[in-house]
Design an enzyme around this catalytic site. Structure first.
Site, mmCIF file in Angstrom:
data_model
loop_
_atom_site.group_PDB
_atom_site.id
_atom_site.type_symbol
_atom_site.label_atom_id
_atom_site.label_comp_id
_atom_site.label_asym_id
_atom_site.label_seq_id
_atom_site.Cartn_x
_atom_site.Cartn_y
_atom_site.Cartn_z
ATOM 1 N N ASN A 244 2.058 17.354 33.803
ATOM 2 C CA ASN A 244 2.156 18.357 33.544
ATOM 3 C C ASN A 244 3.527 19.708 33.526
ATOM 4 O O ASN A 244 4.063 19.176 33.414
ATOM 5 C CB ASN A 244 1.975 18.642 35.740
ATOM 6 N N GLU B 11 4.290 23.566 34.666
ATOM 7 C CA GLU B 11 3.843 24.029 35.439
ATOM 8 C C GLU B 11 4.599 25.934 35.350
ATOM 9 O O GLU B 11 5.095 26.193 34.679
ATOM 10 C CB GLU B 11 4.372 24.376 37.235
ATOM 11 N N GLU C 77 -3.704 15.586 32.863
ATOM 12 C CA GLU C 77 -4.373 15.108 32.401
ATOM 13 C C GLU C 77 -4.754 16.321 31.803
ATOM 14 O O GLU C 77 -5.618 16.020 30.325
ATOM 15 C CB GLU C 77 -5.983 14.811 33.490
ATOM 16 N N CYS D 9 -9.785 19.244 36.306
ATOM 17 C CA CYS D 9 -9.328 17.836 34.304
ATOM 18 C C CYS D 9 -10.540 17.358 34.956
ATOM 19 O O CYS D 9 -11.403 16.724 33.557
ATOM 20 C CB CYS D 9 -8.319 17.564 35.191
HETATM 21 N N1 THU Z 1 -1.335 18.251 39.275
HETATM 22 C C1 THU Z 1 -1.727 17.248 37.911
HETATM 23 O O1 THU Z 1 -1.124 17.379 37.027
HETATM 24 N N2 THU Z 1 -3.128 16.732 37.838
HETATM 25 C C2 THU Z 1 -4.155 16.617 38.794
HETATM 26 O O2 THU Z 1 -5.298 16.235 38.418
HETATM 27 C C3 THU Z 1 -3.535 17.487 40.111
HETATM 28 C C4 THU Z 1 -2.363 17.864 40.223
HETATM 29 C C5 THU Z 1 -0.387 19.502 39.135
HETATM 30 C C6 THU Z 1 -0.872 20.439 38.888
HETATM 31 C C7 THU Z 1 0.706 20.650 39.668
HETATM 32 O O3 THU Z 1 1.986 21.026 39.226
HETATM 33 C C8 THU Z 1 1.240 20.144 40.491
HETATM 34 O O4 THU Z 1 0.064 18.671 40.149
HETATM 35 C C9 THU Z 1 0.710 19.986 42.353
HETATM 36 O O5 THU Z 1 -1.108 20.214 42.139
#
Ligand code: THU
Length: 146
Positions: free
Chosen positions: A55, A57, A68, A102
């Site tokens: 992820n 941000e 994902e 996702c």
């Molecule tokens: N996040 C993911 O990377 N994948 C998911 O399926 C759920 C959420 C991340 C997004 C954000 O950076 C952090 O988790 C908190 O929501």
């Protein structure tokens, strides 16, 4: 044999372990200054290649991209559009499932997909994209109308 020891989908335990290792490694590279919730994702292609994502941000929060979806984007950019398994790693007691957005993005490329969710303590949960996103909207819904 416990549920977790059984082979899942057509994927060998060896391949699941390769995927887990890749997802755990890429999670370390997550850019998460806001949530402090790193996520790692690893996709397995039919040829046995692994494509990873973490992820990333953003200060706007809304521009954050999940692990994902970043894995899918990297895969498509490297000419991979078929996937046979996904592993997602988080660090919570009950390993997290992919978010709704996702799930829809995964469904763009996969009719079904075995998914292994793990945490850093080695707990495993198995599911499938069909279970996570039944009765989905797909390109077929309108492409076949033309
Ligand atoms: N996040 C993911 O990377 N994948 C998911 O399926 C759920 C959420 C991340 C997004 C954000 O950076 C952090 O988790 C908190 O929501």
């Amino acid at each position: 044999m416990s549920e977790q020891d059984e082979p899942f989908g057509a994927i060998s335990e060896k391949d699941w372990q390769r995927l887990e290792k890749a997802a755990i490694a890429v999670r370390e590279r997550a850019y998460v200054p806001y949530s402090r919730f790193p996520v790692g994702a690893a996709l397995l292609t039919p040829d046995g290649d692994i494509v990873v994502g973490c992820n990333v941000e953003n200060a706007t929060i809304g521009a954050t991209v999940c692990a994902e979806r970043n894995a899918i984007g990297t895969a498509v950019a490297s000419n991979q559009r078929e996937f046979v398994a996904l592993c997602v790693v988080t660090d919570v007691d009950e390993p997290s499932a992919p978010c709704g957005i996702c799930r829809q993005v995964l469904a763009e490329f996969c009719d079904d997909l075995p998914i292994l969710m793990i945490n850093t303590r080695g707990d495993r949960r198995f599911t499938t994209l069909d279970q996570l996103l039944p009765m989905r909207f797909s390109g077929r819904d309108f492409l076949e109308k033309g």
